[in-house]
Design an enzyme around this catalytic site. Structure first.
Site, PDB file in Angstrom:
ATOM      1  N   ASP A 230       8.085  50.018  20.734  1.00 36.93           N
ATOM      2  CA  ASP A 230       7.220  49.016  21.359  1.00 36.93           C
ATOM      3  C   ASP A 230       8.026  47.825  21.882  1.00 36.93           C
ATOM      4  OD1 ASP A 230       5.769  50.697  19.617  1.00 36.93           O
ATOM      5  OD2 ASP A 230       4.125  49.274  19.505  1.00 36.93           O
ATOM      6  N   HIS A 232       6.000  45.339  24.014  1.00 39.97           N
ATOM      7  CA  HIS A 232       4.895  44.370  24.017  1.00 39.97           C
ATOM      8  C   HIS A 232       5.200  43.096  24.815  1.00 39.97           C
ATOM      9  CE1 HIS A 232       1.791  46.279  21.719  1.00 39.97           C
ATOM     10  NE2 HIS A 232       2.633  46.602  20.748  1.00 39.97           N
ATOM     11  N   ARG A 263       0.238  41.171  24.451  1.00 39.06           N
ATOM     12  CA  ARG A 263       0.740  40.234  23.442  1.00 39.06           C
ATOM     13  C   ARG A 263       1.852  39.334  23.975  1.00 39.06           C
ATOM     14  NH1 ARG A 263      -1.884  41.617  18.822  1.00 39.06           N
ATOM     15  NH2 ARG A 263      -2.395  43.804  18.479  1.00 39.06           N
ATOM     16  N   HIS A 292      -1.638  50.852  23.953  1.00 38.25           N
ATOM     17  CA  HIS A 292      -1.902  49.659  24.753  1.00 38.25           C
ATOM     18  C   HIS A 292      -1.779  49.923  26.250  1.00 38.25           C
ATOM     19  CE1 HIS A 292      -2.487  46.217  21.977  1.00 38.25           C
ATOM     20  NE2 HIS A 292      -1.951  47.062  21.113  1.00 38.25           N
ATOM     21  N   ARG A 449      -6.948  50.524  10.937  1.00 36.95           N
ATOM     22  CA  ARG A 449      -6.974  50.341  12.388  1.00 36.95           C
ATOM     23  C   ARG A 449      -8.338  50.691  12.985  1.00 36.95           C
ATOM     24  NH1 ARG A 449      -1.864  49.695  14.849  1.00 36.95           N
ATOM     25  NH2 ARG A 449      -0.081  50.387  13.630  1.00 36.95           N
ATOM     26  N   HIS A 476       4.563  52.238  17.192  1.00 37.62           N
ATOM     27  CA  HIS A 476       3.195  51.832  16.846  1.00 37.62           C
ATOM     28  C   HIS A 476       3.083  50.851  15.691  1.00 37.62           C
ATOM     29  CE1 HIS A 476      -1.079  52.198  17.165  1.00 37.62           C
ATOM     30  NE2 HIS A 476      -1.264  52.890  16.068  1.00 37.62           N
ATOM     31  N   GLU A 663     -25.400  32.333  32.074  1.00 40.58           N
ATOM     32  CA  GLU A 663     -24.428  33.364  31.714  1.00 40.58           C
ATOM     33  C   GLU A 663     -23.985  33.204  30.262  1.00 40.58           C
ATOM     34  OE1 GLU A 663     -22.138  34.368  35.899  1.00 40.58           O
ATOM     35  OE2 GLU A 663     -21.621  32.551  34.827  1.00 40.58           O
ATOM     36  N   ASP A 692     -21.474  21.226  27.947  1.00 39.10           N
ATOM     37  CA  ASP A 692     -21.532  21.009  29.398  1.00 39.10           C
ATOM     38  C   ASP A 692     -21.321  19.515  29.625  1.00 39.10           C
ATOM     39  OD1 ASP A 692     -21.950  21.022  32.092  1.00 39.10           O
ATOM     40  OD2 ASP A 692     -24.120  21.338  31.972  1.00 39.10           O
ATOM     41  N   ASP A 696     -23.122  19.761  34.968  1.00 33.41           N
ATOM     42  CA  ASP A 696     -23.247  20.423  36.273  1.00 33.41           C
ATOM     43  C   ASP A 696     -23.761  21.853  36.148  1.00 33.41           C
ATOM     44  OD1 ASP A 696     -21.086  21.645  35.110  1.00 33.41           O
ATOM     45  OD2 ASP A 696     -19.804  21.558  36.890  1.00 33.41           O
TER      46      ASP A 696
END
Length: 720
Positions: A230, A232, A263, A292, A449, A476, A663, A692, A696
Site C-alpha cells: 500500500d 495510500h 488517505r 481502495h 472490517r 492491506h 438539502e 446559517d 441566506d
C-alpha cells in the site's frame, strides 16, 4: 584487563535502584556519583568502592581487589542492561497499543462503510443521473469525453493547454524522458495539466483491457522482482523506493499490490507516475487492484475530494474515467507459478481458476453488492416526505431532485457498462481484496472490517496444495516494521506507506524476490518531521495522536457509555472496578483494545484501585460550541461525520461546499431512514438555522462538520 565503566547513579535509579539499595549483596553507589571502581580511579576526595574497602594501602591483596572490582563492573552493567530493557519494553508496549488503537478505529470505520453499502448504492443510483440536478460524477460532455473510442487527438481539440502552463507536456507514446519529467514536476509540487491526465488515463485503460485477470511473471528474465504494498497517496514513499531501488525498467521489474490512493495527499500524482511507467514498460511494471481502487471508497476516504480540488474544471471527467480504469486493474499476480501476490487474502472458497476467467470490469465497486434495491426505494418513498420544489440561490433543493428517484430509465453512461457481477463474482473479488490472515485455524467472517474473512494456516495450506504454490504475498494491513511473516513463512504482509497513521507510527518496506524465491525485505521511513526527535519524543507524538482519535470515539458514544457505567455502578459512587470498566468499554465500542493497559491514559484511578468513570469525558468538548444542539444530536453528528459528509458530496451539485437548508434536512431524513435512527425534526431545524450565520438559506457544510470535531480542553500538544 578490567575495563572501567562509570554509570551515573541517576541511571541506576531509573532502573528502580536508589542510593544504598542492596543488589545481589552489593551496595549501589550513592548520590555523589562515585564509581564502582574506587577512589583511586576517580581522584582524591571520593569515597572508595563499597566492594573494595580500601584503595591506597588497603590490606586487601591486589588480585582480590581486582576480582572484586571486576565483579562490581559486571553487576553495574547488569543493572543498566536491566533498566535499558525495561525502558525499551515500555516504549514498545506504547508503540503497539498505539498501532492497535489506530487499526481498530480504521477497521471500525471500514465496517461502517460496508454496512451502509446498500444505502450508498441507492445514493449513487438516484442522485447520480445525468438528468438529475446533482449528478455526482457526470456533467455536460462527460460521457463523450470518457468514451473508449475517443482518439487522443480529440482531447487536444477539446482541451487547450495555455502558454502559461510550465509543467510537463506529454507526447504519446511515452518515453522515459516523459516519466522523468513527471517525477521532477511532482517533486516541485507541480500539477500535470488535465488534458495530459485524460490522455494518460485513456491510454492506460486501453493497455489494461489487454491484460488478464491474473498476471504471470517469471524471474528468469531478470535477477529480481520488487514487490511494493500500500502507498495510500504518500508520494514521498514512492520517490524513496525509486531512489533506493531504481526506476522501473526491463531489468528492474515491479509489482505494486494495490491501494495507491486515499488517505494521503498525493494519490493523483502516484497514479500518474505508475500509469506512465505502465505505458512505457507494460511487461515490467504490474499493478494489482486494491480495495481502495473503488470509486465509492474514494468518496469517503479523500481521493475524490483531492481530484476535485486539483482539477476544478475537469475533475468530474477524470473521476469518471478513473472509475473505469480501476475496474480493469488485474486482480492478482503469480511469480514463477509459485508465489501468489494479491491485495487482501483468500478464503476457504477462493477459486483462482474462476477469478482468472470472469469479466473483472463488472465489479465497479465492492460497495455495490449485486442485489436489488427495490426495498430501499420503497423505504425511501414511504418514509421521506416530499416537499414542494423551491429555488435556493445557486442550489435547487433535494426535494426537487426527489422526482428523479422514481423516474424510469438509466444513465447513458451506465448503459455502456457491463452487467452487474453475479453473487459469486462479487464474493470472490471481495474475499481477495478485503481478507486478513490470522494464526488460528479455519476461515471466519472478518467482523472487524465488515468484509472478507480471516483465514488460518490450514486455509493457506489447502490453497497451496490445490495450486502448487509456495508463498502468498499480500498487503492491506499496516505493520509497524513495514512487513510481517506468518503461517510458518508462507504468508507475507508488505506495507509500503511509512508514517501511515502519524509521523513515526510505522516503517514502510518492499520485497525483493530472487530466482530462488527467497524474499529479502528493505525497510525505510520518510522522516521530514521526526528526524530531530529522539525515540521517546517520536513515540509520544504517535501516542498523543492515537489517544486523541480514541477519545473522539469515546465522546461520540458518551450516552451509551454513561448508561452502561450507571447500570454497573450499583452504589452510585461514580467508580467501577477495573473489570467492570473494561467490560463496559468493550461492550459499547467493540474495538478489542487492551483497555487495562489504557485505563490510566483515559480515566483517573482512585486510591482503592477503582476507575472514576466520569473522568473519561472531563477533558473532552466540541471544537466550536453549538448551544442550540441537543447533546444526543451532537453525539450523533460526531459519530457519523464521515457518513454525513459522503451523503452531502452526493447531493452537492457543484462541490461548492454550500448546501441549502432544505438539502440539509433531506440529508438527515435520508440518513435516518437507513440507520434506523429517530431524530427530532425540531432539534435539527434549530441546529440548521443556528449555523446559517448570514441567513441566506445556505450552510457551509464542511465548516459545519469541522465544528463537530472533538478536542481536549487541556491539549498538551498544542501547548508545547
Amino acid at each position: 584487563m578490567v575495563i572501567a565503566w562509570c554509570f551515573p547513579v541517576s541511571w541506576l535509579k531509573k532502573a528502580g535502584l536508589g542510593t544504598g539499595q542492596e543488589v545481589a549483596g552489593t551496595d549501589v553507589p550513592g548520590e555523589d556519583g562515585t564509581s564502582p571502581f574506587g577512589a583511586a580511579q576517580l581522584g582524591a576526595g571520593k569515597s572508595p568502592c563499597p566492594v573494595c574497602t580500601g584503595a591506597m594501602g588497603c590490606k586487601t591483596s591486589v588480585p582480590d581487589r581486582a576480582a572484586k572490582k571486576s565483579e562490581c563492573v559486571l553487576r553495574a552493567a547488569v543493572l543498566i542492561q536491566r533498566w535499558y530493557r525495561a525502558t525499551m519494553a515500555r516504549i514498545e508496549m506504547r508503540r503497539r497499543y498505539c498501532l492497535s488503537i489506530f487499526q481498530s478505529i480504521e477497521y471500525a470505520d471500514e465496517q461502517a462503510q460496508l454496512q451502509l453499502s446498500s444505502f450508498f448504492a441507492f445514493m449513487l443510483d438516484h442522485f447520480s443521473r445525468p438528468d438529475a440536478d446533482s449528478h455526482f460524477f457526470s456533467g455536460p460532455g462527460v460521457s463523450q469525453m470518457t468514451d473508449s473510442g475517443l482518439s487522443l487527438t480529440e482531447f487536444e481539440k477539446r482541451i487547450d493547454v495555455p502558454d502559461s502552463y510550465y509543467g510537463p507536456r506529454l507526447k504519446f507514446p511515452l518515453t522515459t524522458a516523459d516519466a522523468s519529467a513527471l517525477l521532477d514536476a511532482f517533486k516541485n509540487e507541480e500539477l500535470l495539466h488535465a488534458r495530459y491526465v485524460l490522455q494518460l488515463l485513456h491510454e492506460t485503460r486501453r493497455v489494461l483491457k489487454e491484460m488478464p485477470n491474473i498476471t504471470h511473471l517469471s524471474t528468469s528474465y531478470s535477477k529480481e522482482i520488487t514487490v511494493c504494498g500500500d502507498l495510500h497517496g504518500k508520494l514521498d514513499d514512492l520517490l524513496l523506493i525509486f531512489y533506493k531501488n531504481g526506476l522501473p525498467s526491463e531489468k528492474n521489474p515491479y509489482v505494486f499490490n494495490g491501494d495507491f490512493v486515499d488517505r494521503g495527499d498525493n494519490s493523483m500524482e502516484i497514479l500518474i507516475i505508475l500509469f506512465a511507467f505502465l505505458l512505457i514498460y507494460p511487461n515490467d511494471l504490474h499493478l494489482n487492484r486494491g480495495n481502495h481502487e473503488d470509486y465509492v471508497m474514494n468518496v469517503r476516504y479523500g481521493f475524490t475530494r483531492e481530484v476535485l480540488r486539483k482539477y476544478k474544471v475537469h475533475g468530474k471527467i477524470i473521476l469518471c474515467l478513473l472509475e473505469d480504469v480501476f475496474s480493469w486493474l488485474p486482480l492478482a499476480t503469480v511469480v514463477d507459478s509459485k508465489v501468489l501476490i494479491l491485495h487482501g487474502g483468500i478464503s476457504d472458497t477462493t477459486d483462482l481458476d474462476f477469478l482468472n476467467l470472469f469479466e473483472r470490469n463488472k465489479v465497479r465497486s465492492l460497495m455495490r453488492p449485486p442485489k436489488s434495491v427495490t426495498d430501499i426505494k420503497d423505504r425511501i418513498k414511504e418514509k421521506v416526505p416530499s416537499t414542494t420544489p423551491k429555488k435556493y440561490g445557486a442550489h435547487q433543493n433535494v426535494s426537487g431532485k426527489r422526482k428523479d428517484i422514481s423516474s424510469s430509465g438509466s444513465s447513458p453512461r451506465r448503459q455502456n457498462w457491463p452487467p452487474e457481477p453475479t453473487q459469486k463474482e462479487w464474493q470472490q473479488t471481495l474475499d481477495i481484496l478485503w481478507s486478513d490472515p490470522r494464526s488460528q485455524r479455519g476461515c471466519v467472517p472478518n467482523k472487524c472490517r465488515g468484509g472478507g474473512c480471516y483465514f488460518g494456516p490450514d486455509i493457506t495450506a489447502k490453497l497451496f496444495e490445490r495450486y502448487n504454490l509456495k508463498m502468498l504475498i499480500r498487503s492491506h494491513e499496516c505493520k509497524q516494521d513495514g512487513y510481517e511473516v506468518g503461517h510458518g513463512g508462507k504468508v507475507i504482509t508488505i506495507f509500503s506507506a511509512s508514517n501511515y497513521y502519524e509521523d513515526g507510527s510505522n516503517r514502510g518496506a518492499y520485497i525483493k524476490l530472487n530466482p530462488d524465491l527467497s524474499p529479502r525485505f528493505i525497510q525505510y521511513q520518510v522522516s521530514k518531521n521526526t528526524c530531530r526527535q529522539n525515540l521517546q519524543e517520536r513515540v509520544s507524538t504517535v501516542e498523543w495522536s492515537a489517544l486523541k482519535a480514541l477519545r473522539e470515539k469515546i465522546y461520540a458514544h458518551k450516552t451509551e457509555l454513561m448508561e452502561a457505567f450507571i447500570n454497573k455502578d450499583h452504589t452510585g459512587a461514580g467508580k467501577l472496578s477495573v473489570n467492570d470498566w473494561v467490560e463496559v468499554m468493550e461492550s459499547v465500542l467493540h474495538l478489542e483494545l487492551p483497555w487495562r493497559t489504557l485505563r490510566s491514559r483515559l480515566a483517573q484511578i482512585s486510591p482503592d484501585g477503582c476507575i472514576e468513570y466520569m473522568t473519561c469525558f472531563h477533558n473532552l468538548k466540541i471544537g466550536k460550541p453549538v448551544e442550540e444542539a441537543q447533546p444526543a444530536l451532537v453525539e450523533t453528528v460526531c459519530r457519523f461525520r464521515k457518513d454525513l459528509e459522503m451523503i452531502f458530496n452526493f447531493i452537492d451539485k457543484d462541490h461548492s461546499g454550500l448546501i441549502s437548508l432544505e438539502e440539509f434536512h433531506q440529508t438527515w431524513r435520508l440518513f435516518c431512514v437507513h440507520t434506523g435512527m429517530e431524530m427530532d425534526n425540531e432539534a435539527i431545524d434549530k441546529l440548521a438555522n443556528s449555523i446559517d450565520y448570514n441567513k441566506d438559506g445556505n450552510i457551509d457544510f464542511n465548516e459545519f462538520l469541522e465544528a463537530f470535531h472533538v478536542v481536549q480542553r487541556l491539549d498538551k500538544k498544542a501547548n508545547e
